[in-house]
Design an enzyme around this catalytic site. Structure first.
Site, PDB file in Angstrom:
ATOM      1  N   PRO A 138       0.890  -1.339  -0.158  1.00 31.28           N
ATOM      2  CA  PRO A 138      -0.251  -0.015  -0.111  1.00 31.28           C
ATOM      3  C   PRO A 138       0.654   1.246  -0.052  1.00 31.28           C
ATOM      4  CG  PRO A 138       0.082  -1.149   2.164  1.00 31.28           C
ATOM      5  CD  PRO A 138       0.585  -1.872   1.209  1.00 31.28           C
ATOM      6  N   MET A 139       0.758   2.175  -0.821  1.00 25.01           N
ATOM      7  CA  MET A 139       1.246   3.619  -0.811  1.00 25.01           C
ATOM      8  C   MET A 139       0.564   4.550  -1.183  1.00 25.01           C
ATOM      9  SD  MET A 139       4.841   2.813  -2.842  1.00 25.01           S
ATOM     10  CE  MET A 139       4.502   1.659  -3.959  1.00 25.01           C
ATOM     11  N   GLN A 180      -6.684  -1.098   1.393  1.00 22.70           N
ATOM     12  CA  GLN A 180      -6.266  -0.831   2.637  1.00 22.70           C
ATOM     13  C   GLN A 180      -7.044   0.411   3.478  1.00 22.70           C
ATOM     14  OE1 GLN A 180      -2.607   1.078   4.173  1.00 22.70           O
ATOM     15  NE2 GLN A 180      -1.988  -0.816   5.264  1.00 22.70           N
ATOM     16  N   CYS A 231       1.236   3.152   9.834  1.00 19.83           N
ATOM     17  CA  CYS A 231       1.727   4.402   9.318  1.00 19.83           C
ATOM     18  C   CYS A 231       1.996   5.375  10.755  1.00 19.83           C
ATOM     19  CB  CYS A 231       0.417   4.944   8.735  1.00 19.83           C
ATOM     20  SG  CYS A 231       1.086   6.768   8.165  1.00 19.83           S
ATOM     21  N   LYS A 236      -1.556  -5.177   8.324  1.00 21.23           N
ATOM     22  CA  LYS A 236       0.095  -4.808   8.064  1.00 21.23           C
ATOM     23  C   LYS A 236       0.575  -4.151   9.424  1.00 21.23           C
ATOM     24  CE  LYS A 236       2.743  -2.339   4.704  1.00 21.23           C
ATOM     25  NZ  LYS A 236       3.049  -0.977   5.239  1.00 21.23           N
ATOM     26  N   HIS A 239       5.936  -5.235   8.318  1.00 22.83           N
ATOM     27  CA  HIS A 239       7.232  -4.292   7.874  1.00 22.83           C
ATOM     28  C   HIS A 239       8.207  -4.121   9.029  1.00 22.83           C
ATOM     29  CE1 HIS A 239       8.249   0.182   7.075  1.00 22.83           C
ATOM     30  NE2 HIS A 239       9.113  -0.596   6.763  1.00 22.83           N
ATOM     31  N   ASN A 296       7.812  -7.615   4.695  1.00 25.29           N
ATOM     32  CA  ASN A 296       8.013  -6.040   3.977  1.00 25.29           C
ATOM     33  C   ASN A 296       9.255  -5.317   4.519  1.00 25.29           C
ATOM     34  OD1 ASN A 296       6.495  -3.113   4.446  1.00 25.29           O
ATOM     35  ND2 ASN A 296       6.920  -3.896   2.523  1.00 25.29           N
ATOM     36  N   ARG A 334       8.962   0.813  -2.102  1.00 26.70           N
ATOM     37  CA  ARG A 334       9.632   1.902  -2.596  1.00 26.70           C
ATOM     38  C   ARG A 334      10.278   1.358  -4.223  1.00 26.70           C
ATOM     39  NH1 ARG A 334      13.485   3.298   1.834  1.00 26.70           N
ATOM     40  NH2 ARG A 334      12.981   1.008   2.245  1.00 26.70           N
TER      41      ARG A 334
HETATM   42  C1  FNR Z   1       4.133   3.931   2.194  1.00 26.57           C
HETATM   43  N1  FNR Z   1       3.929   3.048   3.169  1.00 26.57           N
HETATM   44  C2  FNR Z   1       2.347   2.827   3.435  1.00 26.57           C
HETATM   45  N2  FNR Z   1       2.071   1.841   4.221  1.00 26.57           N
HETATM   46  C3  FNR Z   1       0.845   1.484   4.605  1.00 26.57           C
HETATM   47  O1  FNR Z   1       0.411   0.536   5.188  1.00 26.57           O
HETATM   48  N3  FNR Z   1      -0.168   2.311   4.109  1.00 26.57           N
HETATM   49  C4  FNR Z   1       0.138   3.187   3.239  1.00 26.57           C
HETATM   50  O2  FNR Z   1      -0.642   4.026   2.610  1.00 26.57           O
HETATM   51  C5  FNR Z   1       1.592   3.539   2.791  1.00 26.57           C
HETATM   52  N4  FNR Z   1       1.882   4.575   1.993  1.00 26.57           N
HETATM   53  C6  FNR Z   1       3.075   4.739   1.622  1.00 26.57           C
HETATM   54  C7  FNR Z   1       3.487   5.544   0.710  1.00 26.57           C
HETATM   55  C8  FNR Z   1       4.823   5.681   0.190  1.00 26.57           C
HETATM   56  C9  FNR Z   1       5.142   6.884  -0.982  1.00 26.57           C
HETATM   57  C10 FNR Z   1       5.872   4.976   0.527  1.00 26.57           C
HETATM   58  C11 FNR Z   1       6.992   4.935   0.207  1.00 26.57           C
HETATM   59  C12 FNR Z   1       5.464   4.091   1.697  1.00 26.57           C
HETATM   60  C13 FNR Z   1       4.775   1.996   3.650  1.00 26.57           C
HETATM   61  C14 FNR Z   1       5.169   0.971   2.535  1.00 26.57           C
HETATM   62  O3  FNR Z   1       3.830   0.154   2.209  1.00 26.57           O
HETATM   63  C15 FNR Z   1       6.284  -0.098   3.228  1.00 26.57           C
HETATM   64  O4  FNR Z   1       5.628  -0.550   4.393  1.00 26.57           O
HETATM   65  C16 FNR Z   1       7.427   0.408   3.466  1.00 26.57           C
HETATM   66  O5  FNR Z   1       7.781   1.541   2.229  1.00 26.57           O
HETATM   67  C17 FNR Z   1       8.721  -0.435   3.326  1.00 26.57           C
HETATM   68  O6  FNR Z   1       8.696  -1.062   2.253  1.00 26.57           O
HETATM   69  P1  FNR Z   1       9.870  -0.869   1.203  1.00 26.57           P
HETATM   70  O7  FNR Z   1       9.533   0.695   0.711  1.00 26.57           O
HETATM   71  O8  FNR Z   1      11.264  -1.051   1.998  1.00 26.57           O
HETATM   72  O9  FNR Z   1       9.523  -1.843   0.134  1.00 26.57           O
END
Ligand code: FNR
Length: 350
Positions: free
Chosen positions: A24-25, A93, A122, A163, A191, A227, A252
């Site tokens: 989720p991002m 999510q 978050c 998560k 995570h 994650n 990312r």
């Molecule tokens: C996130 N992350 C995130 N997590 C989540 O649970 N809900 C969300 O809406 C978001 N939004 C979000 C936006 C952006 C731009 C980033 C970079 C990250 C966190 C993401 O899902 C993840 O847990 C972390 O970035 C770690 O994973 P990576 O980046 O190491 O693969």
């Protein structure tokens, strides 16, 4: 064929195993990104976190031509969009700190999604101030009451998942995980960072194996997804070997290149991914600002498309005010995006 169909239309605990997932991002996990991830090998895709109250104040609108489903907020702007083609793989999510609101919001979106995931990680103040996101990690009663309420309210064909982040102590993390798994969820993503860790701090993947083994011993068949810091399909093999996790979720690296789920990702992001993304985004009426933002996150070669003027794709994009910009049309060529969409539908259906 019928078995395959029912499997696709209805996720089970098994679908969260041996998977490579788009994380989720917020903003970056927009619909075109999710479709590209699916086209290039993601097995399930999480949408950006949407807060329960935002869903409750939205109106569902379906585009009769493209099938696009938009949940429009008060000003008529979409708070999120989806398309039926992603439904079998789409996990919605939610941000919530209230079981009743969570259930009401889940009921509103359930026809368009395969699962509801609760964001318990978050760390941003806008989430934690109202008790959502990582604040739930230190309020396990509330966290578990939301999951229990969602599980009780949703039909069996909608999965409920969570998560979380690691807690500072491993012992506390295991206690929390035990409670969460006992709510009846279908899968759990961890995570591997604590609430106070920054993204640039290396994920604590070494702590995961014990958690995976602990969940396996509980005997409920729940998958644990790793994650944190996975760079793509090939790296996911290493991560699974290192942690014993059933699946891996990527954020990312997918923001930088949504084809990273493939063993052969697109290498020339500017020449290949960017134009295709633009065409698809136009077809799906994706918000222009959001489209520009997502493309600005792509990392790849910055090749001049117009050798005489030495303009790069990014320069053209930055100057453009919308999909109908003339220089942009010159750059991406044929411009409806329907072909891109059809190609994605073909790959996903296959
Ligand atoms: C996130 N992350 C995130 N997590 C989540 O649970 N809900 C969300 O809406 C978001 N939004 C979000 C936006 C952006 C731009 C980033 C970079 C990250 C966190 C993401 O899902 C993840 O847990 C972390 O970035 C770690 O994973 P990576 O980046 O190491 O693969």
């Amino acid at each position: 064929r019928a078995a395959k169909r029912s499997r696709i239309e209805h996720l089970t605990k098994e679908d969260f195993k041996n998977g490579l997932f788009l994380a989720p991002m917020v903003r970056s996990g927009a619909l075109p990104t999710r479709l590209f991830a699916l086209k290039h090998g993601a097995s399930l895709v999480w949408g950006p976190e949407i807060v329960d109250k935002a869903v409750l104040h939205s109106e569902r609108v379906v585009d009769p031509v493209t099938g696009l489903v938009s949940y429009n907020g008060k000003q008529g702007r979409a708070i999120f969009t989806t398309h039926p083609i992603e439904k079998p793989y789409y996990i919605f999510q939610m941000g919530s700190a209230d079981p009743d609101l969570a259930v009401q919001a889940a009921r509103m979106v359930q026809q368009d999604v395969s699962g509801i995931d609760l964001n318990c990680g978050c760390p941003k103040p806008f989430s934690t101030h109202s008790g959502m996101g990582a604040a739930l990690l230190t309020n396990p009663d509330l966290l578990c009451s939301i999951l229990t309420a969602l599980r009780a309210a949703m039909p069996p064909e909608i999965t409920v998942t969570a998560k979380i982040r690691l807690l500072p102590s491993q012992e506390d993390t295991l206690k929390l995980v035990e409670r969460i798994v006992n709510t009846g969820i279908s899968a759990l993503t961890i995570h591997c960072r604590t609430r106070n860790m920054r993204d640039r701090d290396a994920a604590l993947v070494g702590r995961l194996r014990e958690i995976v083994e602990f969940v396996e011993k509980m005997g409920k068949g729940i998958a644990v997804t790793e994650n944190g810091d996975c760079t793509g399909a090939e790296d996911a093999i290493r991560v699974r070997e290192l942690t014993g996790a059933h699946s891996v979720m990527i954020a990312r690296a997918a923001e930088s290149n949504p084809s990273c789920f493939s063993m052969n990702p697109l290498v020339d992001v500017e020449q290949t991914l960017t134009p295709a993304y633009l065409r698809l985004a136009k077809y799906l009426d994706n918000n222009w600002g959001l489209t520009k933002f997502c493309i600005s996150q792509f990392k790849g070669r910055h090749v001049a498309f117009d050798k005489a003027q030495q303009k790069t794709y990014h320069q053209v994009l930055n100057a453009a005010k919308g999909f109908d910009d003339a220089a942009l049309s010159e750059m991406v060529g044929e411009w409806t995006g329907e072909e891109e969409f059809k190609e994605i539908v073909k790959v996903i259906e296959a």
